[in-house]
Design a protein around this motif. Structure first.
Motif, PDB file in Angstrom:
ATOM      1  N   MET A 118      -9.127 -71.923  20.247  1.00  0.00           N
ATOM      2  CA  MET A 118      -8.097 -71.581  21.241  1.00  0.00           C
ATOM      3  C   MET A 118      -6.672 -71.787  20.720  1.00  0.00           C
ATOM      4  SD  MET A 118      -8.153 -74.665  23.959  1.00  0.00           S
ATOM      5  CE  MET A 118      -7.935 -76.361  23.464  1.00  0.00           C
ATOM      6  N   ILE A 119      -6.492 -72.745  19.797  1.00  0.00           N
ATOM      7  CA  ILE A 119      -5.141 -72.977  19.279  1.00  0.00           C
ATOM      8  C   ILE A 119      -4.647 -71.726  18.551  1.00  0.00           C
ATOM      9  CG2 ILE A 119      -3.750 -74.350  17.689  1.00  0.00           C
ATOM     10  CD1 ILE A 119      -5.804 -76.632  18.177  1.00  0.00           C
TER      11      ILE A 119
ATOM     12  N   VAL B 265     -12.229 -81.857  24.022  1.00  0.00           N
ATOM     13  CA  VAL B 265     -11.414 -80.667  24.285  1.00  0.00           C
ATOM     14  C   VAL B 265     -10.101 -81.040  24.970  1.00  0.00           C
ATOM     15  CG1 VAL B 265     -11.305 -78.467  25.516  1.00  0.00           C
ATOM     16  CG2 VAL B 265     -13.382 -79.107  24.328  1.00  0.00           C
ATOM     17  N   ILE B 268      -7.869 -82.172  22.222  1.00  0.00           N
ATOM     18  CA  ILE B 268      -7.323 -81.020  21.484  1.00  0.00           C
ATOM     19  C   ILE B 268      -6.147 -80.429  22.265  1.00  0.00           C
ATOM     20  CG2 ILE B 268      -7.784 -78.664  20.675  1.00  0.00           C
ATOM     21  CD1 ILE B 268     -10.717 -79.477  20.290  1.00  0.00           C
ATOM     22  N   TYR B 269      -6.378 -80.221  23.557  1.00  0.00           N
ATOM     23  CA  TYR B 269      -5.359 -79.632  24.426  1.00  0.00           C
ATOM     24  C   TYR B 269      -4.079 -80.471  24.418  1.00  0.00           C
ATOM     25  CZ  TYR B 269      -3.086 -78.740  28.963  1.00  0.00           C
ATOM     26  OH  TYR B 269      -2.191 -78.501  29.959  1.00  0.00           O
ATOM     27  N   ALA B 272      -2.312 -80.319  20.940  1.00  0.00           N
ATOM     28  CA  ALA B 272      -1.693 -79.037  20.595  1.00  0.00           C
ATOM     29  C   ALA B 272      -0.621 -78.632  21.591  1.00  0.00           C
ATOM     30  CB  ALA B 272      -2.763 -77.951  20.499  1.00  0.00           C
ATOM     31  N   PHE B 273      -0.929 -78.729  22.885  1.00  0.00           N
ATOM     32  CA  PHE B 273      -0.050 -78.071  23.853  1.00  0.00           C
ATOM     33  C   PHE B 273       0.865 -79.025  24.608  1.00  0.00           C
ATOM     34  CE2 PHE B 273      -3.776 -75.337  23.229  1.00  0.00           C
ATOM     35  CZ  PHE B 273      -3.122 -74.223  22.704  1.00  0.00           C
ATOM     36  N   PHE B 278      -0.138 -79.406  16.003  1.00  0.00           N
ATOM     37  CA  PHE B 278      -1.168 -78.390  15.785  1.00  0.00           C
ATOM     38  C   PHE B 278      -2.100 -78.758  14.636  1.00  0.00           C
ATOM     39  CE2 PHE B 278       2.041 -76.031  18.155  1.00  0.00           C
ATOM     40  CZ  PHE B 278       1.236 -75.427  19.115  1.00  0.00           C
ATOM     41  N   ALA B 281      -4.580 -81.381  15.939  1.00  0.00           N
ATOM     42  CA  ALA B 281      -5.358 -80.690  16.976  1.00  0.00           C
ATOM     43  C   ALA B 281      -6.385 -79.773  16.325  1.00  0.00           C
ATOM     44  CB  ALA B 281      -4.438 -79.897  17.891  1.00  0.00           C
ATOM     45  N   SER B 282      -5.973 -79.066  15.248  1.00  0.00           N
ATOM     46  CA  SER B 282      -6.906 -78.182  14.550  1.00  0.00           C
ATOM     47  C   SER B 282      -8.020 -78.983  13.897  1.00  0.00           C
ATOM     48  CB  SER B 282      -6.173 -77.356  13.495  1.00  0.00           C
ATOM     49  OG  SER B 282      -5.198 -76.553  14.108  1.00  0.00           O
ATOM     50  N   ALA B 285     -10.423 -79.672  16.422  1.00  0.00           N
ATOM     51  CA  ALA B 285     -11.166 -78.455  16.758  1.00  0.00           C
ATOM     52  C   ALA B 285     -12.261 -78.188  15.731  1.00  0.00           C
ATOM     53  CB  ALA B 285     -10.215 -77.264  16.851  1.00  0.00           C
ATOM     54  N   LEU B 288     -15.100 -80.422  16.483  1.00  0.00           N
ATOM     55  CA  LEU B 288     -15.847 -79.860  17.612  1.00  0.00           C
ATOM     56  C   LEU B 288     -16.775 -78.746  17.135  1.00  0.00           C
ATOM     57  CD1 LEU B 288     -16.390 -79.402  20.694  1.00  0.00           C
ATOM     58  CD2 LEU B 288     -14.463 -77.807  20.645  1.00  0.00           C
TER      59      LEU B 288
END
Lengths: 270, 310
Positions: A118-119, B265, B268-269, B272-273, B278, B281-282, B285, B288
């Motif tokens: 999603m990123i 998740v 991650i959210y 990243a956000f 990022f 966060a990656s 991911a 995951l």
């Protein structure tokens, strides 16, 4: 069958149904309550009024969100059916070198969870300028490996003689697809359609990321908004919003339970 | 007559396909497959590679790779208490939810597979939570768990159970999210397991009954063995779903209290956000991805085994 056993099963069925359905029933009940009932933790409203429903439609643009959800879910459903049926047709009927490999590639996408990508997807969508547009909410979901797999299984159940007969009749490949295969598989298309609509309607994380204003915001994000705006004081209003949001999908489930069960188990397990 | 035949033979085109005709299948296939191929490339494969790529970099606030740091992001994560907490919560959450969902759904499917009057009604009720969105479910349960107006503690009080600090206590918060998740997932699992039950041939039960076998003998000797592929399928799907949980965390706890419900998740959210990290966060991911990959491979292994037995 003896009556004792039947009674026991009915009792278990009723108790299970009551426990499982209680949160939904209670949400409906609360949506008709005033603040006093909520505060007293009543199970049923003391008087019956639609005030909460009137309020919820005026406090957030709920109708607009509903419309957005309908548009997005319908577009994804149509997109998935189109893309998946075309691909499944090839995988079921048209042999060519490398087809099996491509099919494995399609299945491999099942191993990649949407949340892991999603990123990058968000960055792509942002780069394309799709944020706050229907494109961001729909196009990334048009291809579904599950859909391709499900339809391929059903297409393969079509007798190959039928396909050959259509060829001898002089039908082109597209005519066979359109006039033989699709009508023959109407039920599985309906199943996939219902499933796509349900999952899209209920999507939460992606719409949260790609909608930063009301323009294309879906009802699910509207619920989050409602809960943060109204919470503490107006639970009745929040529950009215919840009921409005779940009504379309619950009705869909009530109508199509049998259909879904048959269609999905065949696709998932064969 | 002979003359005519000769003429026909002479004018018949040699039956040899040229390259254009030979590739007809290939060309049509590519045309029909192209929407799927393009979409998968842009929205599944490319972002997966990009995520792996970004996990080796420090990024700027707009997500552009700025500085190559090798495995630094991963090492940072493995070293941080916050990541360890998040992982522990993620696995504990799976432990709370997965067996409960499979067992409850199996139980409900067994009940709903009885041939009784009005059984269709119960089947529909048991399937109903499949129509519940994560947002709607979480909002309803948020209300049920509420410390002052929540009715759940009241109902438990009738059974003599003391009020539980559902979302306020770090141990109970994960349980609360698990309960919400179990409830939401029962609909789908029930539907699939019921389908599996109905695929079992009735003849087996007939002959077992003639032999005088009781209900539990039939259950353990016929139903469970024949249903095991379905049960295993649901087990894996539910497991993967539990790793992907997000909405219930976002609405019920926002990862708290004290990061006790910071499932992968959600982490991650946030990375990243909310914090614009990022790179890490990656890396999360990618982790995951490997968790889900492991489960999927397990599923394939099982299917292979099944084929061997047959």
């Amino acid at each position: 069958m003896n009556t004792g056993r039947t009674t026991l099963i009915y009792a278990l069925l009723f108790i299970s149904a009551l426990i499982l359905f209680f949160p939904i029933l209670y949400a409906v009940s609360v949506s008709f309550m005033d603040g006093k009932d909520v505060f007293n933790r009543a199970l049923l409203p003391s008087s019956f009024s639609f005030d909460n429903y009137k309020k919820v439609f005026s406090s957030v643009p709920l109708l607009h969100y509903l419309k957005n959800s309908f548009v997005v879910s319908s577009l994804v459903t149509i997109g998935q059916l189109t893309v998946a049926s075309l691909a499944a047709y090839v995988f079921a009927f048209i042999p060519f070198k490398g087809r099996d490999f491509l099919f494995i590639v399609v299945l491999a996408t099942l191993m990649i969870p949407w949340e892991a990508t999603m990123i990058s997807n968000f960055l792509t969508v942002q780069h394309l300028g799709w944020v706050n547009s229907y494109r961001a909410l729909t196009i990334p979901f048009f291809a579904s490996a599950f859909g391709i797999f499900l339809l391929r299984q059903h297409f393969k159940s079509i007798p190959y003689e039928l396909y050959e007969a259509a060829q001898i009749e002089g039908l082109t490949r597209f005519q066979i697809f359109y006039r033989v295969v699709l009508p023959y598989s109407r039920m599985s298309l309906v199943t996939l359609g219902i499933y796509s609509f349900l999952t899209t309607w209920n999507m939460y994380l992606w719409p949260l990321l790609v909608t930063t204003n009301d323009s294309v915001r879906t009802i699910q994000i509207g619920l989050k908004q409602l809960q943060t705006v109204e919470v503490a004081t107006e639970w009745g209003v929040v529950m009215a919003g919840v009921v409005v949001a779940i009504l379309p999908t619950l009705i869909l489930i009530f109508i199509s339970q049998k259909q879904l069960q048959k269609g999905l188990t065949q696709g998932a397990l064969k | 007559m002979n003359e005519v035949m000769e003429k026909i033979e002479r004018y018949q085109v040699p039956k040899k396909e040229n390259l254009w005709q030979k590739t007809a299948n290939l060309r049509t296939s590519i045309l029909y497959l192209s929407p799927a191929i393009v979409l998968f490339s842009v929205f599944v494969f490319y972002p997966m590679f990009k995520t792996v790529y970004l996990s080796f970099f420090l990024t700027d606030a707009r997500g552009n790779a700025a500085l190559f740091v090798g495995l630094e992001n991963y090492l940072y994560l493995f070293d941080s208490t916050s990541f360890k907490k998040s992982m522990k919560a993620t696995w504990l959450f799976a432990l709370y939810t997965v067996p409960s969902i499979v067992l409850i759904s199996f139980f409900l499917a067994l009940l709903a597979n009885e041939k009784l009057r009005g059984i269709g009604f119960f089947r529909t009720i048991f399937t109903s939570t499949m129509g519940m969105s994560v947002a709607a479910s979480a909002v309803i349960w948020l209300f049920l768990f509420h410390p002052t107006v929540g009715v759940l503690n009241t109902l438990l009080g009738y059974l003599g159970i003391r009020p539980i600090p559902w979302l306020l206590d770090s141990k109970w918060a994960l349980v609360s999210i698990a309960i919400t998740t179990i409830w939401m997932n029962i609909g789908f699992s029930f539907l699939i397991i019921l389908g599996g039950l109905q695929n079992i041939s009735q003849d087996l039960y007939e002959s077992a009954r003639i032999d005088g076998a009781g209900y539990f003998y039939q259950l353990f000797r016929i139903t469970i063995p024949l249903l095991s592929p379905t049960l295993f399928f649901i087990l894996i799907i539910t497991f993967i779903n539990s790793f992907q949980s997000f909405g219930q965390v976002d609405i019920l706890t926002k990862g708290g209290p004290a990061e006790a419900t910071n499932l992968i998740v959600y982490a991650i959210y946030q990375d990243a956000f909310i914090n614009y990290q990022f790179g890490t966060a990656s890396a999360r991911a990618v982790i995951l991805f490997f968790m889900v990959l492991g489960l999927t491979l397990l599923q394939f292994k099982f299917l292979e085994k099944k084929v061997h037995y047959q």
